[in-house]
Design an enzyme around this catalytic site. Sequence first.
Site, PDB file in Angstrom:
ATOM      1  N   ILE A 690       6.938   9.755 -78.087  1.00 18.25           N
ATOM      2  CA  ILE A 690       7.078   8.944 -79.632  1.00 18.25           C
ATOM      3  C   ILE A 690       8.181   9.489 -80.373  1.00 18.25           C
ATOM      4  O   ILE A 690       8.563   8.705 -81.258  1.00 18.25           O
ATOM      5  CB  ILE A 690       5.651   8.648 -80.233  1.00 18.25           C
ATOM      6  CG1 ILE A 690       4.844   9.989 -80.534  1.00 18.25           C
ATOM      7  CG2 ILE A 690       4.868   7.650 -79.487  1.00 18.25           C
ATOM      8  CD1 ILE A 690       3.943   9.549 -81.294  1.00 18.25           C
ATOM      9  N   GLY A 691       8.468  10.615 -80.152  1.00 19.88           N
ATOM     10  CA  GLY A 691       9.598  11.177 -80.893  1.00 19.88           C
ATOM     11  C   GLY A 691      10.042  12.429 -80.584  1.00 19.88           C
ATOM     12  O   GLY A 691       9.397  13.086 -79.777  1.00 19.88           O
ATOM     13  N   GLY A 693      12.349  15.839 -82.400  1.00 19.99           N
ATOM     14  CA  GLY A 693      12.789  16.383 -83.595  1.00 19.99           C
ATOM     15  C   GLY A 693      13.409  17.740 -83.474  1.00 19.99           C
ATOM     16  O   GLY A 693      13.686  18.024 -82.149  1.00 19.99           O
ATOM     17  N   SER A 695      12.511  20.621 -83.805  1.00 16.67           N
ATOM     18  CA  SER A 695      11.660  21.766 -83.372  1.00 16.67           C
ATOM     19  C   SER A 695      11.074  21.399 -82.049  1.00 16.67           C
ATOM     20  O   SER A 695      10.433  22.378 -81.240  1.00 16.67           O
ATOM     21  CB  SER A 695      10.625  22.142 -84.255  1.00 16.67           C
ATOM     22  OG  SER A 695       9.659  21.203 -84.721  1.00 16.67           O
ATOM     23  N   GLY A 696      10.823  20.135 -81.668  1.00 16.18           N
ATOM     24  CA  GLY A 696      10.309  19.636 -80.448  1.00 16.18           C
ATOM     25  C   GLY A 696       9.990  18.312 -80.190  1.00 16.18           C
ATOM     26  O   GLY A 696      10.756  17.477 -80.849  1.00 16.18           O
ATOM     27  N   VAL A 698       7.307  14.834 -79.565  1.00 16.06           N
ATOM     28  CA  VAL A 698       5.965  14.491 -79.837  1.00 16.06           C
ATOM     29  C   VAL A 698       5.437  13.310 -79.122  1.00 16.06           C
ATOM     30  O   VAL A 698       6.145  12.318 -78.635  1.00 16.06           O
ATOM     31  CB  VAL A 698       5.854  14.062 -81.357  1.00 16.06           C
ATOM     32  CG1 VAL A 698       4.395  13.412 -81.825  1.00 16.06           C
ATOM     33  CG2 VAL A 698       6.672  14.990 -82.490  1.00 16.06           C
ATOM     34  N   LYS A 712       2.470  17.819 -80.117  1.00 12.08           N
ATOM     35  CA  LYS A 712       3.758  18.060 -80.344  1.00 12.08           C
ATOM     36  C   LYS A 712       3.963  19.444 -79.512  1.00 12.08           C
ATOM     37  O   LYS A 712       3.219  20.335 -79.428  1.00 12.08           O
ATOM     38  CB  LYS A 712       3.865  18.947 -82.060  1.00 12.08           C
ATOM     39  CG  LYS A 712       5.568  19.221 -82.228  1.00 12.08           C
ATOM     40  CD  LYS A 712       5.547  19.769 -83.447  1.00 12.08           C
ATOM     41  CE  LYS A 712       5.848  18.747 -84.386  1.00 12.08           C
ATOM     42  NZ  LYS A 712       6.046  19.454 -85.914  1.00 12.08           N
ATOM     43  N   ASP A 811      10.009  20.938 -96.402  1.00 15.42           N
ATOM     44  CA  ASP A 811      10.714  19.884 -95.781  1.00 15.42           C
ATOM     45  C   ASP A 811      10.099  18.560 -96.066  1.00 15.42           C
ATOM     46  O   ASP A 811       9.714  17.914 -95.034  1.00 15.42           O
ATOM     47  CB  ASP A 811      10.754  20.366 -94.280  1.00 15.42           C
ATOM     48  CG  ASP A 811      11.675  19.517 -93.549  1.00 15.42           C
ATOM     49  OD1 ASP A 811      12.644  18.854 -94.213  1.00 15.42           O
ATOM     50  OD2 ASP A 811      11.892  19.369 -92.434  1.00 15.42           O
TER      51      ASP A 811
END
Length: 984
Positions: A690-691, A693, A695-696, A698, A712, A811
């Site tokens: 689903i995503g 980013g 760092s990794g 998801v 994640k 963040d």
Amino acid sequence: MDNMKIQFLLVIIFFLFVVPASSSARDIAILLRVKSGHLGDPNGLLANWNESAPNAPCSWTGISCDRKTGQVVAIEFASFGISGRFPADFCRISTLQKLNLGDNSFGDSISPDSWSLCSHLHFLNISLNFFVGQLPEFIAQFDNLTVLDVNSNNFSGEIPASLVRLPKLQQLNIASNLLNGSIPEFLTNLTELTRLEIGSNPYKPSPLPSSIGRLSKLQVLFFRYANLVGEIPDSIRDLKSIQNFDAAMNNLTGRIPESLGELKTIQQIELFGNRFSGELPDIFSGLGSLFMFDVSENNLTGKIPESLARLHLISLNLNDNQLEGKIPESLALNPNLCQFKIFNNRFSGTLPQNLGFSDLDEFDVSGNNLEGSLPPNLCSRKKLQTLNLFNNKFNGPIPESYGECNSLAHVRIHNNQFSSELPAGFWGLARYTFLELRNNNFQGSIPASISTARGLTQLLISGNRFSGELPAEICKLEEVVIMNISKNQLSGELPSCITRLKTLQNLDLSENRITGQIPKSVSSWNDLTELNLANNQLTGEIPGELGTLPVLTYLDLAGNLLSGKIPSELSKLKLNKFNVSNNRLEGKVPLWLDDNYFVSGLRGNPGLCSLDLKPLPECPKPKSVSLYVVCILSAFAFILVGSLVCVLLKASKLLPIRSKRKSVWRITAFQRVGFTERDVLAALTDDNLIGAGGSGRVFRVKLKNGQMVAVKKLWAAKRVRESEEVFRSEVETLGRVRHGNIVKLLYTGIGDDFRILVYEYMENGSLGDVLHGEKIGFLLDWPRRFAIAVGAAQGLAYLHHDCVPAIVHRDVKSNNILLDEDFRPKVADFGLAKAMQQDTEGSDQAMSHVAGSYGYIAPEYAYTLKINEKSDVYSFGVVLLELIIGKRPNDSSFGENKDIVKWVLEGAPSSKKGEGIGHITDGSSILDLNQLVDQRMNPSSSNYTEIKNVFDVALLCTSALPINRPSMRRVVELLKDSSFPRPK
Ligand SMILES: *[C@@H]1O[C@H](CO)[C@@H](O)[C@H](O)[C@H]1NC(C)=O
Ligand SMILES: *[C@@H]1O[C@H](CO)[C@@H](O)[C@H](O)[C@H]1NC(C)=O
């Protein structure tokens, strides 16, 4: 003859009585019908609209009649507070020429039919109301209309083509609406125009009409914030009557055109905030009337043309370009110059020494390569208020005459090479609010006369060679908020009265030679958040009274000669920074400090001991019997709990973590989950992604038991170290944290080449996706957005104020605020989070690089890399703006190099007061806000008070100076207050 006289008399009598009587009866009927039909009149200003009043309706409030004919010619309701729909029926009065409804609460859309009823008007003003929808078409011929003002409403869509049916139009103002079509060329057919004000609308990118020169009678052109692109057309040379040319804050490119030099009538040129490049052409010799010239914030290069220097300018603004060379000597001879701003260029050489023989009130040459000494007469007229010289290479002393410059309020001359003592009078000028002398070579002592600078709020004089004692008179600066005198050579004791400075938030006296004790009676320091007395020669004990300071979060007493124990009262503080290292403290480290986070702040005290903090010496073991009992009991309890946990773990076959790291274990053991590592890993397929980013990736995983979780998986391989940091940060932070507005970490797993984190699944994804994503069908309304704002604020407030040590997220952004099935917000993604005081070298060097996301990063972050919870507050302010405006903080519509904060500050129509004749400055703030608000959420008028208040909170949060931002806890309060209109 007699007959003719009688006839003449009869005609007059007829006109005086017969005609008026009948027409006024009709007009009265019309007026009363409109009033009783749909006008809200909360101030009762129309109460005297009474049929039987003498001379009705001409005596009624708001009605004017022609003196000769007695007929109604004007209805003027300006600022009456009246509400209702557009009262087109007034126009049924056939003699009406002027209808002014400006600054009321009229609303709704206007149909072309009712608009057409008014086609006989000469003057129509409906500005500063709440009208919406399309600007009505002019289906009838508006033969006589000369003034049309609809500014500051919520009209949207295109500028109607039928505007060209207004042959006599002289003034057209459609500025500050939501018009989002293009700027049409046909505007230039309205050749009678003297004022054309169309700025502050979200038009599609359009060029300035190429035939603009046809408007040869135009005096005022206001195209600020109109999304203009391309170059300024050559035809502007034909604007023979132009006085104010304002196309600031657009995306205009190319050169500043030479043809500007032909506009002999021009008085004001505002082209700031565009993308003009090349040199400033030498156009000024014929522009004898020009008094304001602002081309700041472009990409201009080269020198200031000599001819500019000969003008009688009042205001010259060339800042933020790449201009270079010397400043022409002749500029100094301009007798009218009041504002001289050339900051952030590359000017070199010295300042013309004759500057100052004019009513100069603002002088800003900061951010250049200027050197040499200051012109001695800069303040000769005693008008100078702002003196910004910072970031240059000026040297020498401050001229003696500056000590008599009583008008000075704002002085920023830091980061130069000034030396010598300051002129005696310069310390205590009575109008000072801001005095910043940092990083020069000033010397001498701080004199008692500083006490006359009563209004000073910031005294920033660190990094000089000031010596002697701090005079007790400094305690008379009753409004001072920040006092930084660090890195000087002050000696002697602190005046004890310094604790009476009630408004003080930040006191930094570090790196001096101050002796004596830390004052005890600190009960007035209610606002003090930062106290830095490090690296002095203070003696005595740390007063326990410091523990009573309600908002102290930063306490640095390192490098002194302090002795005694660490007072237990300090445990009441919520500290981000606690440093008492390198003193002579002794005794046991109190329990609340017995944590690795604080260890670096405790070092260098040979007498301090601890039960288990590593570098500190171990305390001698206690031997009392009762303690033995306690130990035995706890050991027993430990075994009991331990075996229970083992049983549970075995039962669920939950042994995923091969690493034996304590911190990781602690997290997983708290959470009972009904799945195994294998279940999870098997489900990490592309279908479930689903995503992804920084760092990794998801995944959304449905477990066998039906539970939905988010997994994640952190990048491995090349980025192992980075992902390891993210993993640890996430685990350590979320492991400590339990709050309804913070995402729950269920489980962690470590493999040889992967790290996984399993969270509760958030049905509605991230706030960022919902606000800006492609799910057009679904949009958040205001009440939902407001609830999200409050929830997220509560989550952050918990991190900042209820966790010890406090946690800074670092963040905060809409993509890191997740929404569950009921749109409850939960703060997520703690990959960058930091517990305060974790690093050994103190917070100044805590970060090796800027972390966070573009558009959300607080300005101070970029240059200090200093961690502070106020940086989160800034980012949260950006999220609030995002909720209101509905755009990402770096949306391209804000312009290049401009983020949402900058855009709001410069874009809010009331923020640049007084600049530009055509600028609308008198709108109430609600109307200004109208332009910003995300119309997709269809705000009702009752939402606006709340939106306005949230907007105010957002502005506070995004203050440039961290000190001016409220704490997160305060933000929660302020937001909750928004639900109730505040008393005026
Ligand atoms: C325009 O004004 C003139 C002179 O005042 C008048 O004769 C004419 O009827 C007006 N036109 C309209 C459409 O009202
Ligand atoms: C504007 O004027 C030009 C030249 O007179 C004409 O050709 C054009 O049709 C006009 N535009 C409109 C929309 O009336």
